[in-house]
Design a protein around this motif. Structure first.
Motif, PDB file in Angstrom:
ATOM      1  N   PHE A 117       0.862  -1.179   0.000  1.00 10.36           N
ATOM      2  CA  PHE A 117       0.000   0.000   0.000  1.00 10.36           C
ATOM      3  C   PHE A 117       0.899   1.230   0.000  1.00 10.36           C
ATOM      4  O   PHE A 117       2.061   1.166   0.384  1.00 10.36           O
ATOM      5  N   ASP A 118       0.356   2.340  -0.484  1.00 12.06           N
ATOM      6  CA  ASP A 118       1.117   3.587  -0.446  1.00 12.06           C
ATOM      7  C   ASP A 118       1.224   4.085   0.987  1.00 12.06           C
ATOM      8  O   ASP A 118       0.307   3.904   1.786  1.00 12.06           O
ATOM      9  N   VAL A 119       2.337   4.699   1.295  1.00 10.17           N
ATOM     10  CA  VAL A 119       2.580   5.244   2.629  1.00 10.17           C
ATOM     11  C   VAL A 119       2.407   6.757   2.546  1.00 10.17           C
ATOM     12  O   VAL A 119       3.053   7.419   1.744  1.00 10.17           O
ATOM     13  N   PRO A 165       5.368   6.003  -2.576  1.00  6.81           N
ATOM     14  CA  PRO A 165       4.975   4.713  -3.154  1.00  6.81           C
ATOM     15  C   PRO A 165       5.717   3.542  -2.515  1.00  6.81           C
ATOM     16  O   PRO A 165       6.831   3.681  -2.003  1.00  6.81           O
ATOM     17  N   ALA A 166       5.069   2.388  -2.552  1.00  7.63           N
ATOM     18  CA  ALA A 166       5.647   1.183  -1.962  1.00  7.63           C
ATOM     19  C   ALA A 166       7.015   0.866  -2.556  1.00  7.63           C
ATOM     20  O   ALA A 166       7.880   0.304  -1.876  1.00  7.63           O
ATOM     21  N   GLU A 167       7.227   1.227  -3.817  1.00  9.28           N
ATOM     22  CA  GLU A 167       8.507   0.953  -4.466  1.00  9.28           C
ATOM     23  C   GLU A 167       9.674   1.614  -3.737  1.00  9.28           C
ATOM     24  O   GLU A 167      10.811   1.157  -3.785  1.00  9.28           O
ATOM     25  N   LEU A 168       9.393   2.708  -3.020  1.00  9.99           N
ATOM     26  CA  LEU A 168      10.438   3.392  -2.265  1.00  9.99           C
ATOM     27  C   LEU A 168      11.004   2.504  -1.166  1.00  9.99           C
ATOM     28  O   LEU A 168      12.144   2.661  -0.764  1.00  9.99           O
ATOM     29  N   PHE A 169      10.202   1.541  -0.716  1.00  4.83           N
ATOM     30  CA  PHE A 169      10.595   0.672   0.377  1.00  4.83           C
ATOM     31  C   PHE A 169      11.073  -0.697  -0.103  1.00  4.83           C
ATOM     32  O   PHE A 169      11.233  -1.615   0.681  1.00  4.83           O
ATOM     33  N   GLN A 170      11.277  -0.849  -1.400  1.00  2.00           N
ATOM     34  CA  GLN A 170      11.707  -2.126  -1.949  1.00  2.00           C
ATOM     35  C   GLN A 170      13.076  -2.000  -2.592  1.00  2.00           C
ATOM     36  O   GLN A 170      13.501  -0.914  -2.973  1.00  2.00           O
TER      37      GLN A 170
END
Length: 187
Positions: free
Chosen positions: A38-40, A180-185
């Motif tokens: 999910f978006d943060v 975005p979730a991609e920031l945490f991946q």
């Protein structure tokens, strides 16, 4: 040291304020994604003048049960704010009526504040965030130096903002944006 209010949660503690490097510590060595699905909603790391740390709340099956971001002031003078995003079903959302939210507990742990803090009241207030009207719950705590607000997003994620020794004013909501979730991946 304050006891962790949610000992059943496994946290990846953020590194000390002098060693943080713009979220790079969230990257795993494997190619397995480490982030939420999910978006943060938080302040963009580039908009904050100090150091930023983050923690993910993993479930036993590897899914993300929440994200909290810890914003520290210039040069490690201590945590100023924690913003949490907890989806529906996250065990960190399950608190008793007078129990502090997870994010307030994390703020107290980061400050090494051993005071027993409780929620003594709540107040609902309308706040505009862009074109959206939010119903924000302002929590009144027994420790008056902590400001805390909560609101529910349309996707069921509970956002909690806890700040130390500074009020949470309406202009803060204008700074919140989806990370975005991609920031945490791992990229």
């Amino acid at each position: 040291m304050v006891a962790d209010p949610h000992p059943e949660l496994v946290l990846a503690p953020p590194p000390g304020p002098r060693t943080m490097d713009r979220m790079s510590f969230l990257r795993r060595r494997s190619a397995t994604p480490a982030g939420p699905d999910f978006d943060v909603l938080a302040m963009d790391p580039g908009d904050w003048p100090g150091n930023l740390g983050a923690g993910l709340l993993p479930a036993p099956d590897g899914t993300c049960q929440g994200v909290f971001l810890r914003y520290d002031l210039f040069g490690g003078r201590g945590p100023a704010m924690i913003i949490g995003n907890l989806p529906e079903g996250s065990p960190a959302r399950e608190v008793e009526e007078d129990e502090i939210p997870f994010e307030v507990g994390q703020l107290l742990l980061a400050l090494e504040n051993e005071e027993d803090v409780t929620v003594v009241g709540t107040e609902d207030m309308p706040v505009l965030q862009g074109d959206n009207l939010l119903i924000v719950r302002r929590l009144k705590l027994s420790e008056s130096r902590i400001s805390c607000v909560q609101f529910d997003r349309s996707d069921g994620v509970l956002v909690t903002i806890a700040a130390w020794d500074r009020p949470i004013t309406d202009d803060l909501y204008a700074l919140l944006k989806p990370l975005p979730a991609e920031l945490f991946q791992q990229g």
